[in-house]
Design a protein around this motif. Structure first.
Motif, PDB file in Angstrom:
ATOM      1  N   THR A   1     -11.013  67.888  -7.706  1.00 45.90           N
ATOM      2  CA  THR A   1     -10.182  66.693  -7.836  1.00 45.90           C
ATOM      3  C   THR A   1      -9.326  66.534  -6.583  1.00 45.90           C
ATOM      4  OG1 THR A   1     -10.120  66.807 -10.240  1.00 45.90           O
ATOM      5  CG2 THR A   1      -8.282  65.690  -9.167  1.00 45.90           C
ATOM      6  N   GLU A   2      -9.306  65.294  -6.041  1.00 40.25           N
ATOM      7  CA  GLU A   2      -8.579  65.092  -4.781  1.00 40.25           C
ATOM      8  C   GLU A   2      -7.692  63.847  -4.861  1.00 40.25           C
ATOM      9  OE1 GLU A   2      -9.904  62.273  -2.921  1.00 40.25           O
ATOM     10  OE2 GLU A   2     -11.180  62.052  -4.665  1.00 40.25           O
ATOM     11  N   GLU A   3      -6.756  63.785  -3.931  1.00 40.92           N
ATOM     12  CA  GLU A   3      -5.690  62.791  -3.980  1.00 40.92           C
ATOM     13  C   GLU A   3      -6.173  61.363  -3.778  1.00 40.92           C
ATOM     14  OE1 GLU A   3      -1.759  61.487  -1.364  1.00 40.92           O
ATOM     15  OE2 GLU A   3      -2.739  63.407  -0.979  1.00 40.92           O
ATOM     16  N   ALA A   4      -7.051  61.126  -2.814  1.00 41.80           N
ATOM     17  CA  ALA A   4      -7.381  59.759  -2.409  1.00 41.80           C
ATOM     18  C   ALA A   4      -7.912  58.919  -3.570  1.00 41.80           C
ATOM     19  CB  ALA A   4      -8.392  59.787  -1.266  1.00 41.80           C
ATOM     20  N   SER A   5      -8.839  59.472  -4.348  1.00 43.75           N
ATOM     21  CA  SER A   5      -9.431  58.720  -5.457  1.00 43.75           C
ATOM     22  C   SER A   5      -8.409  58.448  -6.557  1.00 43.75           C
ATOM     23  CB  SER A   5     -10.624  59.479  -6.031  1.00 43.75           C
ATOM     24  OG  SER A   5     -11.632  59.638  -5.061  1.00 43.75           O
ATOM     25  N   LEU A   6      -7.586  59.446  -6.873  1.00 47.73           N
ATOM     26  CA  LEU A   6      -6.562  59.252  -7.905  1.00 47.73           C
ATOM     27  C   LEU A   6      -5.533  58.220  -7.456  1.00 47.73           C
ATOM     28  CD1 LEU A   6      -5.971  62.940  -9.054  1.00 47.73           C
ATOM     29  CD2 LEU A   6      -7.381  61.198 -10.155  1.00 47.73           C
ATOM     30  N   ARG A   7      -5.199  58.216  -6.181  1.00 50.68           N
ATOM     31  CA  ARG A   7      -4.249  57.231  -5.659  1.00 50.68           C
ATOM     32  C   ARG A   7      -4.793  55.807  -5.822  1.00 50.68           C
ATOM     33  NH1 ARG A   7       0.110  57.710  -2.549  1.00 50.68           N
ATOM     34  NH2 ARG A   7      -0.352  59.894  -2.037  1.00 50.68           N
ATOM     35  N   LYS A   8      -6.100  55.637  -5.625  1.00 50.35           N
ATOM     36  CA  LYS A   8      -6.724  54.321  -5.800  1.00 50.35           C
ATOM     37  C   LYS A   8      -6.574  53.829  -7.238  1.00 50.35           C
ATOM     38  CE  LYS A   8     -10.292  54.647  -2.196  1.00 50.35           C
ATOM     39  NZ  LYS A   8     -11.749  54.673  -1.938  1.00 50.35           N
ATOM     40  N   LEU A   9      -6.721  54.737  -8.205  1.00 49.74           N
ATOM     41  CA  LEU A   9      -6.561  54.349  -9.609  1.00 49.74           C
ATOM     42  C   LEU A   9      -5.133  53.889  -9.888  1.00 49.74           C
ATOM     43  CD1 LEU A   9      -8.494  57.178 -11.500  1.00 49.74           C
ATOM     44  CD2 LEU A   9      -9.236  54.827 -11.125  1.00 49.74           C
ATOM     45  N   ILE A  10      -4.170  54.629  -9.360  1.00 48.55           N
ATOM     46  CA  ILE A  10      -2.765  54.284  -9.573  1.00 48.55           C
ATOM     47  C   ILE A  10      -2.437  52.938  -8.927  1.00 48.55           C
ATOM     48  CG2 ILE A  10      -0.401  54.968  -9.004  1.00 48.55           C
ATOM     49  CD1 ILE A  10      -1.374  57.903  -9.299  1.00 48.55           C
ATOM     50  N   GLU A  11      -2.950  52.717  -7.719  1.00 54.97           N
ATOM     51  CA  GLU A  11      -2.694  51.458  -7.019  1.00 54.97           C
ATOM     52  C   GLU A  11      -3.263  50.269  -7.781  1.00 54.97           C
ATOM     53  OE1 GLU A  11      -0.826  50.840  -4.339  1.00 54.97           O
ATOM     54  OE2 GLU A  11      -0.238  52.949  -4.431  1.00 54.97           O
ATOM     55  N   ALA A  12      -4.386  50.471  -8.478  1.00 61.34           N
ATOM     56  CA  ALA A  12      -4.974  49.376  -9.258  1.00 61.34           C
ATOM     57  C   ALA A  12      -3.982  48.851 -10.291  1.00 61.34           C
ATOM     58  CB  ALA A  12      -6.255  49.853  -9.941  1.00 61.34           C
ATOM     59  N   PHE A  13      -3.245  49.737 -10.940  1.00 58.42           N
ATOM     60  CA  PHE A  13      -2.256  49.315 -11.933  1.00 58.42           C
ATOM     61  C   PHE A  13      -1.017  48.716 -11.274  1.00 58.42           C
ATOM     62  CE2 PHE A  13      -4.755  52.247 -14.517  1.00 58.42           C
ATOM     63  CZ  PHE A  13      -4.892  51.513 -15.689  1.00 58.42           C
ATOM     64  N   LYS A  14      -0.599  49.297 -10.149  1.00 52.67           N
ATOM     65  CA  LYS A  14       0.577  48.769  -9.463  1.00 52.67           C
ATOM     66  C   LYS A  14       0.327  47.358  -8.942  1.00 52.67           C
ATOM     67  CE  LYS A  14       2.718  53.163  -8.157  1.00 52.67           C
ATOM     68  NZ  LYS A  14       3.130  54.067  -7.036  1.00 52.67           N
ATOM     69  N   ASN A  15      -0.936  47.055  -8.617  1.00 54.89           N
ATOM     70  CA  ASN A  15      -1.286  45.725  -8.099  1.00 54.89           C
ATOM     71  C   ASN A  15      -1.688  44.750  -9.205  1.00 54.89           C
ATOM     72  OD1 ASN A  15      -0.877  46.623  -5.447  1.00 54.89           O
ATOM     73  ND2 ASN A  15      -2.995  47.311  -5.251  1.00 54.89           N
ATOM     74  N   ASP A  16      -1.701  45.200 -10.443  1.00 61.05           N
ATOM     75  CA  ASP A  16      -2.157  44.384 -11.580  1.00 61.05           C
ATOM     76  C   ASP A  16      -0.983  43.577 -12.141  1.00 61.05           C
ATOM     77  OD1 ASP A  16      -3.747  43.394 -13.657  1.00 61.05           O
ATOM     78  OD2 ASP A  16      -3.327  45.126 -14.949  1.00 61.05           O
ATOM     79  N   VAL A  17      -0.571  42.545 -11.418  1.00 68.76           N
ATOM     80  CA  VAL A  17       0.643  41.793 -11.777  1.00 68.76           C
ATOM     81  C   VAL A  17       0.483  41.047 -13.096  1.00 68.76           C
ATOM     82  CG1 VAL A  17       1.478  41.584  -9.423  1.00 68.76           C
ATOM     83  CG2 VAL A  17      -0.108  39.871 -10.308  1.00 68.76           C
ATOM     84  N   ASN A  18      -0.752  40.712 -13.472  1.00 72.25           N
ATOM     85  CA  ASN A  18      -0.981  39.974 -14.717  1.00 72.25           C
ATOM     86  C   ASN A  18      -1.340  40.881 -15.892  1.00 72.25           C
ATOM     87  OD1 ASN A  18      -0.578  37.406 -13.480  1.00 72.25           O
ATOM     88  ND2 ASN A  18      -2.669  37.506 -12.650  1.00 72.25           N
TER      89      ASN A  18
END
Length: 242
Positions: A102-119
């Motif tokens: 398990t590595e940081e880059a892929s998990l960070r992408k998942l978190i960013e998806a929610f942070k960018n999900d304004v709707n």
């Protein structure tokens, strides 16, 4: 936004019993996975949730955090839902216990998806990896996913999807990588909703979300890693670890 990681960990496994307690470079597979997840520094908390006193003690005795399930569960999502029901969190990321790379880059992408999900369109997010090997594309052990133009999942299957009838049409195949990020309400809904025929047939738990109209955002990653499902996987992991 409070984000935690839960690592569901069963001792028994049909193809490789006790795999999480196997040695990988001087530490157990589950401990490697736990430490790799903590090392990303992405989470407010990282907790192993298990039905096994052996796994619980392995984590706690080495300074980690673990919880014992109160009930028997058919899948990791159910185990996590029980564990987070009374926790004050927004997002929980399910890292499989057999994923020591398990590595940081892929998990960070998942978190960013929610942070960018304004709707607030996304109920859960998961990872997919582009695959090209015919053996992997046709293997029932490889779960494939197809997505729409916005990378929301349309379906998951153990069969090759889409079926490449017209060879003149370029097609990309994607493997579903079993790391999920859930809104808390979405995973609680999953826990309470009964399994329907498509999920029961394919034995792929995320199909339940699609059958009940939930939206799954798929994030492409180039990091495939190794899921330790068989003794052969463990041997490959040992070579990579060295």
């Amino acid at each position: 936004m409070k984000i935690i990681s839960m690592i569901p960990a069963r001792y028994s496994a049909s193809r490789f019993p006790g795999k999480l307690m196997q040695d990988l470079g001087g530490k157990t597979v589950i401990r490697r996975t736990y430490e790799a997840t903590v090392a990303t520094n992405l989470f407010d908390d990282v907790i192993v949730v298990t039905d096994s006193p052996i796994i619980y003690n392995e984590i706690v005795d080495n300074g980690g955090k673990a919880m014992m399930s109160r009930k028997e569960h058919e899948c990791g999502s159910d185990r996590i839902a029980e564990a987070v029901e009374d926790l004050d969190i927004d997002i929980v990321i399910n890292v499989q216990g057999d994923e020591p790379f398990t590595e940081e880059a892929s998990l960070r992408k998942l978190i960013e998806a929610f942070k960018n999900d304004v709707n607030n369109e996304i109920d859960l997010a998961s990872l997919m990896v582009h695959i090209t090997q015919e053996e992997e594309i046709n293997s029932p052990n490889t779960v494939k996913v197809i997505v729409d133009q916005n990378n929301f999942a349309l379906y998951f299957s153990r069969s090759p999807i889409p079926y490449h009838r017209d060879k003149n049409v370029p097609i990309k195949y994607f493997k579903h990588k079993g790391v999920y990020a859930f809104r808390k309400q979405a995973i609680l809904d999953f826990y309470r909703l009964p399994m329907l025929p498509l999920e029961a047939s394919e034995k792929i738990e995320c199909i339940r979300y699609l059958e009940y109209g939930k939206k799954i955002k798929m994030i492409e990653t180039s990091v495939e890693g190794i899921e330790i499902d068989t003794p052969e996987d463990l041997e490959r992991a040992k070579k990579i670890w060295k």
